[in-house]
Design a protein around this motif. Structure first.
Motif, PDB file in Angstrom:
ATOM      1  N   ILE A 414       7.831 -22.116  -7.656  1.00 24.80           N
ATOM      2  CA  ILE A 414       6.969 -23.411  -7.844  1.00 24.80           C
ATOM      3  C   ILE A 414       7.298 -24.249  -6.423  1.00 24.80           C
ATOM      4  O   ILE A 414       6.088 -24.792  -6.092  1.00 24.80           O
ATOM      5  N   PHE A 415       8.260 -24.089  -5.751  1.00 23.80           N
ATOM      6  CA  PHE A 415       8.515 -24.479  -4.597  1.00 23.80           C
ATOM      7  C   PHE A 415       7.545 -23.839  -3.492  1.00 23.80           C
ATOM      8  O   PHE A 415       6.742 -24.532  -2.627  1.00 23.80           O
ATOM      9  N   LEU A 416       7.046 -22.578  -3.577  1.00 24.13           N
ATOM     10  CA  LEU A 416       6.157 -22.078  -2.592  1.00 24.13           C
ATOM     11  C   LEU A 416       4.603 -22.652  -3.097  1.00 24.13           C
ATOM     12  O   LEU A 416       3.852 -22.549  -2.240  1.00 24.13           O
ATOM     13  N   ILE A 417       4.297 -22.632  -4.351  1.00 23.48           N
ATOM     14  CA  ILE A 417       3.102 -23.093  -4.849  1.00 23.48           C
ATOM     15  C   ILE A 417       2.887 -24.256  -4.217  1.00 23.48           C
ATOM     16  O   ILE A 417       1.768 -24.730  -3.947  1.00 23.48           O
ATOM     17  N   CYS A 418       3.732 -25.138  -4.452  1.00 26.53           N
ATOM     18  CA  CYS A 418       3.797 -26.720  -4.040  1.00 26.53           C
ATOM     19  C   CYS A 418       3.095 -26.670  -2.272  1.00 26.53           C
ATOM     20  O   CYS A 418       2.410 -27.452  -1.945  1.00 26.53           O
ATOM     21  N   ILE A 419       3.998 -26.071  -1.506  1.00 31.09           N
ATOM     22  CA  ILE A 419       3.643 -25.788  -0.101  1.00 31.09           C
ATOM     23  C   ILE A 419       2.149 -25.285   0.149  1.00 31.09           C
ATOM     24  O   ILE A 419       1.447 -25.827   0.975  1.00 31.09           O
ATOM     25  N   ILE A 420       1.814 -24.429  -0.663  1.00 34.22           N
ATOM     26  CA  ILE A 420       0.449 -23.807  -0.657  1.00 34.22           C
ATOM     27  C   ILE A 420      -0.574 -25.000  -0.975  1.00 34.22           C
ATOM     28  O   ILE A 420      -1.756 -25.329  -0.323  1.00 34.22           O
ATOM     29  N   LEU A 421      -0.290 -25.644  -2.010  1.00 33.89           N
ATOM     30  CA  LEU A 421      -1.042 -26.783  -2.495  1.00 33.89           C
ATOM     31  C   LEU A 421      -1.179 -27.847  -1.362  1.00 33.89           C
ATOM     32  O   LEU A 421      -2.332 -28.395  -1.233  1.00 33.89           O
ATOM     33  N   MET A 422      -0.001 -28.471  -0.962  1.00 39.85           N
ATOM     34  CA  MET A 422      -0.012 -29.339   0.070  1.00 39.85           C
ATOM     35  C   MET A 422      -0.673 -28.852   1.505  1.00 39.85           C
ATOM     36  O   MET A 422      -1.400 -29.748   2.084  1.00 39.85           O
ATOM     37  N   LYS A 423      -0.503 -27.756   1.681  1.00 39.98           N
ATOM     38  CA  LYS A 423      -1.076 -27.119   2.744  1.00 39.98           C
ATOM     39  C   LYS A 423      -2.757 -27.462   2.736  1.00 39.98           C
ATOM     40  O   LYS A 423      -3.341 -28.000   3.615  1.00 39.98           O
ATOM     41  N   ASN A 424      -3.325 -26.994   1.561  1.00 43.90           N
ATOM     42  CA  ASN A 424      -4.924 -27.204   1.572  1.00 43.90           C
ATOM     43  C   ASN A 424      -5.173 -28.666   1.328  1.00 43.90           C
ATOM     44  O   ASN A 424      -6.309 -28.949   2.050  1.00 43.90           O
ATOM     45  N   LEU A 425      -4.502 -29.465   0.952  1.00 44.27           N
ATOM     46  CA  LEU A 425      -4.687 -30.860   0.474  1.00 44.27           C
ATOM     47  C   LEU A 425      -4.605 -31.466   2.002  1.00 44.27           C
ATOM     48  O   LEU A 425      -5.449 -32.164   2.255  1.00 44.27           O
ATOM     49  N   PHE A 426      -3.741 -31.258   2.665  1.00 45.96           N
ATOM     50  CA  PHE A 426      -3.550 -32.188   4.104  1.00 45.96           C
ATOM     51  C   PHE A 426      -4.499 -31.160   5.183  1.00 45.96           C
ATOM     52  O   PHE A 426      -4.649 -31.948   6.303  1.00 45.96           O
ATOM     53  N   SER A 427      -5.049 -30.390   4.857  1.00 51.47           N
ATOM     54  CA  SER A 427      -6.015 -29.557   5.772  1.00 51.47           C
ATOM     55  C   SER A 427      -7.461 -29.877   5.444  1.00 51.47           C
ATOM     56  O   SER A 427      -8.157 -29.808   6.270  1.00 51.47           O
ATOM     57  N   ASP A 428      -7.566 -30.666   4.284  1.00 52.92           N
ATOM     58  CA  ASP A 428      -8.902 -31.001   3.888  1.00 52.92           C
ATOM     59  C   ASP A 428      -9.304 -32.281   4.658  1.00 52.92           C
ATOM     60  O   ASP A 428      -8.650 -33.328   4.574  1.00 52.92           O
ATOM     61  N   SER A 429     -10.205 -32.267   5.650  1.00 53.54           N
ATOM     62  CA  SER A 429     -10.722 -33.335   6.276  1.00 53.54           C
ATOM     63  C   SER A 429     -11.420 -34.547   5.620  1.00 53.54           C
ATOM     64  O   SER A 429     -11.233 -35.569   5.789  1.00 53.54           O
ATOM     65  N   SER A 430     -11.772 -33.993   4.423  1.00 56.56           N
ATOM     66  CA  SER A 430     -12.602 -35.004   3.495  1.00 56.56           C
ATOM     67  C   SER A 430     -11.760 -35.560   2.663  1.00 56.56           C
ATOM     68  O   SER A 430     -12.087 -36.761   2.086  1.00 56.56           O
ATOM     69  N   PHE A 431     -10.525 -35.322   2.687  1.00 57.24           N
ATOM     70  CA  PHE A 431      -9.303 -36.076   1.731  1.00 57.24           C
ATOM     71  C   PHE A 431      -8.496 -37.178   2.690  1.00 57.24           C
ATOM     72  O   PHE A 431      -8.225 -36.849   3.819  1.00 57.24           O
ATOM     73  N   LYS A 432      -8.866 -38.294   2.436  1.00 57.95           N
ATOM     74  CA  LYS A 432      -8.834 -39.752   3.069  1.00 57.95           C
ATOM     75  C   LYS A 432      -7.305 -39.733   3.387  1.00 57.95           C
ATOM     76  O   LYS A 432      -6.131 -39.066   2.708  1.00 57.95           O
ATOM     77  N   LYS A 433      -7.049 -40.104   4.764  1.00 57.88           N
ATOM     78  CA  LYS A 433      -5.791 -39.979   5.403  1.00 57.88           C
ATOM     79  C   LYS A 433      -4.849 -41.009   4.587  1.00 57.88           C
ATOM     80  O   LYS A 433      -3.557 -40.698   4.475  1.00 57.88           O
ATOM     81  N   GLN A 434      -5.307 -42.109   4.227  1.00 54.86           N
ATOM     82  CA  GLN A 434      -4.453 -43.121   3.445  1.00 54.86           C
ATOM     83  C   GLN A 434      -3.791 -42.388   2.237  1.00 54.86           C
ATOM     84  O   GLN A 434      -2.915 -42.638   1.923  1.00 54.86           O
ATOM     85  N   ASN A 435      -4.783 -41.580   1.673  1.00 52.82           N
ATOM     86  CA  ASN A 435      -4.079 -40.776   0.325  1.00 52.82           C
ATOM     87  C   ASN A 435      -3.279 -39.627   0.789  1.00 52.82           C
ATOM     88  O   ASN A 435      -2.136 -39.421  -0.144  1.00 52.82           O
ATOM     89  N   LYS A 436      -3.317 -39.217   1.829  1.00 52.55           N
ATOM     90  CA  LYS A 436      -2.533 -38.144   2.469  1.00 52.55           C
ATOM     91  C   LYS A 436      -1.126 -38.652   2.471  1.00 52.55           C
ATOM     92  O   LYS A 436       0.048 -38.256   2.043  1.00 52.55           O
ATOM     93  N   THR A 437      -1.103 -40.088   3.278  1.00 56.17           N
ATOM     94  CA  THR A 437       0.252 -40.804   3.508  1.00 56.17           C
ATOM     95  C   THR A 437       0.706 -40.925   2.172  1.00 56.17           C
ATOM     96  O   THR A 437       2.040 -41.113   2.314  1.00 56.17           O
ATOM     97  N   SER A 438      -0.161 -41.567   1.105  1.00 50.78           N
ATOM     98  CA  SER A 438       0.558 -41.981  -0.077  1.00 50.78           C
ATOM     99  C   SER A 438       1.251 -40.870  -0.735  1.00 50.78           C
ATOM    100  O   SER A 438       2.348 -40.866  -1.234  1.00 50.78           O
ATOM    101  N   ILE A 439       0.724 -39.700  -0.859  1.00 52.93           N
ATOM    102  CA  ILE A 439       1.258 -38.444  -1.417  1.00 52.93           C
ATOM    103  C   ILE A 439       2.638 -37.912  -0.620  1.00 52.93           C
ATOM    104  O   ILE A 439       3.552 -37.658  -1.098  1.00 52.93           O
TER     105      ILE A 439
END
Length: 461
Positions: A414-439
């Motif tokens: 689950i730790f490894l899956i979380c890394i992959i999920l966060m990598k995709n989320l934080f690599s997504d330029s369409s995802f707001k920086k404010q939301n990335k910071t909150s997560i």
């Protein structure tokens, strides 16, 4: 001189990871010697024999973990004189894990991804790895998990069409040989690599290096199955820990493993599980256009919160929810959720339904969390492999005696899956920086409190 210059440059780029490793190295140098560590560090344990002699004897009477136990016993002996060695090794492995993840998942040196790796390590449940002694348990579970992760990273690089250097291939092979000496990790590796063996076979992408890795895992599995010590230990532990275990058939053992695993995840989740289910819900609700898919993806997170940390609140509001909480434990339902004495109890089947809904919606959510086919297959195979690694403990009479440490390979997946999920989320330029910071902030809070809890446990235990 070149090495010194490289270290300076690497430290400037990855000082977060060095500081994290140093922190864990220090706190694990402050552990108290408890449980099996007391026995393993005592002069009476050796009885004039060498470590290799003890491991060889154990092959026939106790365990197939010949590599893991050899390193563990040597570490125990040296740590009896200087516990700093154990802290140093664990700190180095934390550094190795974080840098390996960063090198594979953070190609463009994204600060958010670096922080994601740090918070996931902070959320890793080290606290469950003391039940047989800190040294014995961490050397048996966390150290092999680090090397399993390194071998998985080589697979990820192959999936990303990256060419592996010779040193990376050698390190990956060594990692597989060592990690697969742990039975539960072998279950994970054999499942993940079998899935990708089929995928590569159909896509005609099989290569020699992958086949070598796969064969090493199969050899390790055969070694574990044929080790006489595993059978001897099972018979020995039967009388000590679970005499009536012999009356269970294979289906009952599977049910015992399945229900004890799922109950722990839903009704007693740790911060890693909570963040994992929340990430799935956030990503699916951000990327999917289907209302049905969005709703389904929220189920795992809601069930974890309602039946986990917020259970008191919800049972006060809705008292009858208490009937869905039948603890699957040694002191309660020792044979699993459904037994011959309670099969007519409707609330038991309702709880079984909750377990099933959680698992199905979690698979569903993870599936729709990825756009990449390879990442989807990898994450789902890690999740299933991790679950099977814990469910397989249902076939051991020490399922209750082993405690929560047998969940650590699942938590590692689950730790490894979380890394992959966060990598995709934080690599997504369409995802707001404010939301990335909150997560990141929310995850950091979970990780910080988890680390604080670990620190208190080490200081007061």
């Amino acid at each position: 001189m070149k090495i010194l210059n490289w270290l300076k440059s690497d430290f400037r780029q990855n000082y977060f990871f060095y500081f994290l490793a140093l922190t864990y190295g220090i706190i694990f140098s402050a552990i108290k010697i408890v449980h099996d560590d007391i026995i393993n560090m005592s002069s009476q344990f050796i009885h004039g024999k060498s470590v290799l002699g003890i491991v060889y004897q154990g092959y026939f009477t106790w365990s197939s973990r010949v590599l893991i136990n050899t390193i563990m016993y040597y570490t125990e002996i040296i740590s009896s004189h200087c516990i700093l060695l154990f802290g140093f090794i664990t700190g180095i492995l934390v550094l190795l894990l974080s840098k390996s993840l960063n090198s594979v998942f953070n190609e463009f040196d994204n600060l958010y991804i670096k922080l994601a790796i740090i918070v996931c390590i902070l959320m890793y449940p080290f606290s469950i790895l003391s039940s047989a002694g800190w040294v014995a348990t961490i050397a048996t579970y966390f150290w092999p998990f680090v090397f399993m992760s390194i071998s998985i990273m080589s697979l990820v690089q192959v999936l990303n069409k990256k060419k592996l250097a010779l040193t990376q291939k050698i390190m990956s092979i060594i990692s597989i040989i060592y990690a697969a000496n742990n039975e539960q990790i072998t279950v994970i590796l054999i499942f993940v690599y079998t899935i990708f063996f089929v995928v590569f076979l159909f896509e005609k992408k099989l290569n020699k290096f992958f086949i070598i890795q796969y064969m090493l895992i199969i050899i390790s599995l055969l070694f574990i199955i044929t080790t006489p010590g595993n059978v001897a230990r099972s018979h020995s532990e039967l009388a000590n820990w679970f005499p009536s275990f012999i009356t269970l058939n294979s289906l009952s053992k599977f049910q015992l493993g399945y229900t004890s695993t799922m109950y722990k995840i839903i009704f007693n989740p740790n911060c890693l599980i909570i963040v994992f289910t929340m990430l799935v819900a956030i990503i699916v609700n951000t990327n999917s256009k289907s209302l049905f898919v969005k709703i389904i993806s929220v189920f795992p997170s809601v069930l974890c919160l309602v039946f986990g940390p917020l259970q008191i609140v919800f049972t006060n509001l809705f008292p009858n929810l208490i009937y869905l909480n039948h603890p699957v434990s040694e002191s309660n339902l020792i044979y699993g959720l459904i037994t011959e004495n309670n099969y007519a109890d409707k609330s038991i089947f309702l709880e079984y339904l909750v377990l099933g809904i959680f698992l199905l919606t979690l698979f569903f959510g993870v599936y729709f969390s990825f756009n990449s086919k390879n990442e989807r297959i990898l994450s789902l195979s890690l999740l299933v492999g991790g679950l099977l690694s814990r469910i397989s403990i249902g076939f051991s009479p020490t399922i209750w005696a082993s405690g929560d440490r047998t969940f650590s390979p699942l938590y590692g997946c689950i730790f490894l899956i979380c890394i992959i999920l966060m990598k995709n989320l934080f690599s997504d330029s369409s995802f707001k920086k404010q939301n990335k910071t909150s997560i990141i902030i929310l995850s950091m809070l979970f990780g910080s409190f988890n680390f604080l809890s670990l620190l208190i446990q080490i200081l007061v235990q």
